[in-house]
Design a protein around this motif. Structure first.
Motif, mmCIF file in Angstrom:
data_model
loop_
_atom_site.group_PDB
_atom_site.id
_atom_site.type_symbol
_atom_site.label_atom_id
_atom_site.label_comp_id
_atom_site.label_asym_id
_atom_site.label_seq_id
_atom_site.Cartn_x
_atom_site.Cartn_y
_atom_site.Cartn_z
ATOM 1 N N MET A 56 0.965 -1.408 0.056
ATOM 2 C CA MET A 56 0.047 0.199 0.018
ATOM 3 C C MET A 56 1.199 1.476 0.190
ATOM 4 O O MET A 56 0.362 2.555 -0.293
ATOM 5 C CB MET A 56 -0.749 -0.086 0.645
ATOM 6 N N GLY A 57 2.101 0.641 0.063
ATOM 7 C CA GLY A 57 3.069 2.098 0.322
ATOM 8 C C GLY A 57 2.937 2.917 1.648
ATOM 9 O O GLY A 57 3.571 5.117 1.898
ATOM 10 N N HIS A 58 2.372 2.682 3.090
ATOM 11 C CA HIS A 58 2.205 3.099 4.129
ATOM 12 C C HIS A 58 3.677 3.138 4.921
ATOM 13 O O HIS A 58 4.834 2.262 4.921
ATOM 14 C CB HIS A 58 1.022 2.955 4.757
ATOM 15 N N GLU A 59 3.336 4.371 5.369
ATOM 16 C CA GLU A 59 4.808 4.343 6.193
ATOM 17 C C GLU A 59 4.904 3.785 7.409
ATOM 18 O O GLU A 59 6.256 3.789 7.967
ATOM 19 C CB GLU A 59 5.513 5.990 5.684
ATOM 20 N N SER A 60 4.115 3.966 7.890
ATOM 21 C CA SER A 60 4.055 3.477 9.299
ATOM 22 C C SER A 60 2.687 2.563 8.892
ATOM 23 O O SER A 60 1.985 2.344 8.800
ATOM 24 C CB SER A 60 3.041 4.715 10.476
ATOM 25 N N ILE A 61 2.625 1.183 9.765
ATOM 26 C CA ILE A 61 1.969 -0.088 9.909
ATOM 27 C C ILE A 61 0.595 0.396 9.945
ATOM 28 O O ILE A 61 -0.287 -0.182 10.554
ATOM 29 C CB ILE A 61 2.996 -1.447 10.268
ATOM 30 N N GLU A 62 1.016 1.307 11.804
ATOM 31 C CA GLU A 62 -0.334 1.970 12.166
ATOM 32 C C GLU A 62 -1.645 2.114 11.007
ATOM 33 O O GLU A 62 -2.894 1.980 11.247
ATOM 34 C CB GLU A 62 0.097 2.792 13.895
ATOM 35 N N THR A 63 -0.985 2.927 10.023
ATOM 36 C CA THR A 63 -2.387 3.265 9.134
ATOM 37 C C THR A 63 -3.019 2.215 8.397
ATOM 38 O O THR A 63 -4.030 2.167 8.814
ATOM 39 C CB THR A 63 -1.330 3.837 8.169
ATOM 40 N N THR A 64 -1.964 1.156 8.328
ATOM 41 C CA THR A 64 -2.440 0.137 7.921
ATOM 42 C C THR A 64 -2.981 -0.633 8.586
ATOM 43 O O THR A 64 -4.448 -1.820 8.285
ATOM 44 C CB THR A 64 -1.592 -0.966 7.134
ATOM 45 N N ARG A 65 -3.241 -0.727 9.866
ATOM 46 C CA ARG A 65 -4.746 -1.593 11.042
ATOM 47 C C ARG A 65 -5.649 -1.102 10.526
ATOM 48 O O ARG A 65 -6.349 -2.089 11.164
ATOM 49 C CB ARG A 65 -4.243 -1.279 12.367
#
Length: 267
Positions: free
Chosen positions: A238-247
């Motif tokens: 997804m190109g998320h810098e932080s895995i928190e965004t993906t959660r």
């Protein structure tokens, strides 16, 4: 300088409303402060926080940061304010509606739009990334995207989609260049895609609130985790810098939550 900034934004396939918002913000700042320095930028940020909701504040800050990048003043960029994240996803197209739309588009001869929807949902591409896909990328199966920090994110095109898209392009006699074009032969705009998707939502009786480009990126993430529960890999894709965004994709959508509550709570 603001006029040049506006022209630069127009080259980057941003929607007209986004461009207007960015230009308005920059003009609003300049009207209040003579000099662009850290002190004035922080003062303006404080003004925004006092008068607007966090989401609006961040939109204004994003506009200023874009302008600072354009004027080679990246060192002055402002940090975004924290937004209280909801414990559910809103307005995400269901897998059933996604499949229904895709089938209707194909059966009714809207082949290009069938592929627009399929590419969005099968690659997780942002609308700006979708517009960069060329026939050459279909052939090799991926597109490399360069992020602000100089990092490379690879947008993979799955085999099933690749095979069918290859046949489509061959029939259209397209062997190179951008694959999504308007009737004038120019690359289609982000706004054009959004408007056309709303048209199809209305045509096929779907909820217009869930039929928009980024909704299919959400659907990609939801479907991916349901089939392959690796959130670290999804964050990379997804190109998320932080895995928190993906959660957030581990959570139920609002409609899924409603359905579960309706089914379970009978007391």
């Amino acid at each position: 300088m603001v006029t040049k900034f506006q022209k630069n934004l127009e080259k980057n396939d941003l929607s007209a409303s986004t461009i207007r918002s960015y230009v308005w913000t920059v003009n609003h700042f300049i009207a209040q402060y003579e000099k662009i320095d850290k002190e004035n930028l922080l003062a303006y940020k404080g003004f925004l926080i006092e008068h607007f909701k966090p989401q609006t504040v961040n939109l204004r800050l994003q506009a200023l940061n874009k302008f600072l990048e354009f004027t080679n003043k990246e060192r002055l960029k402002l940090k975004f304010v924290k937004v209280q994240q909801k414990n559910f996803l809103e307005n995400v197209v269901s897998n059933a509606d996604y499949k229904f739309l895709k089938t209707k588009l194909k059966n009714d001869g809207y082949t290009e739009w069938y592929f627009v929807v399929w590419f969005l949902a099968a690659t997780g591409a942002r609308i700006s990334e979708l517009l960069q896909i060329k026939a050459e990328h279909i052939e090799i199966g991926y597109l490399d995207l360069y992020t602000k920090g100089g990092k490379i994110r690879r947008l993979y095109i799955p085999k099933k989609l690749r095979d069918e898209a290859t046949i489509w392009l061959k029939n259209k006699e397209i062997s190179s260049g951008y694959i999504f074009k308007n009737r004038f032969g120019d690359r289609i705009s982000a706004r054009g895609i959004a408007q056309q998707l709303k048209y199809f939502a209305e045509k096929y009786g779907l909820n217009k609130k869930v039929i928009y480009p980024h909704s299919f990126r959400h659907r990609f993430a939801k479907n991916f985790l349901e089939k392959f529960n690796d959130i670290s890999l999804l964050a990379d894709l997804m190109g998320h810098e932080s895995i928190e965004t993906t959660r957030i994709y581990l959570r139920r959508t609002a409609s899924e939550q409603q359905s579960i509550v309706d089914k379970i709570v009978t007391w």
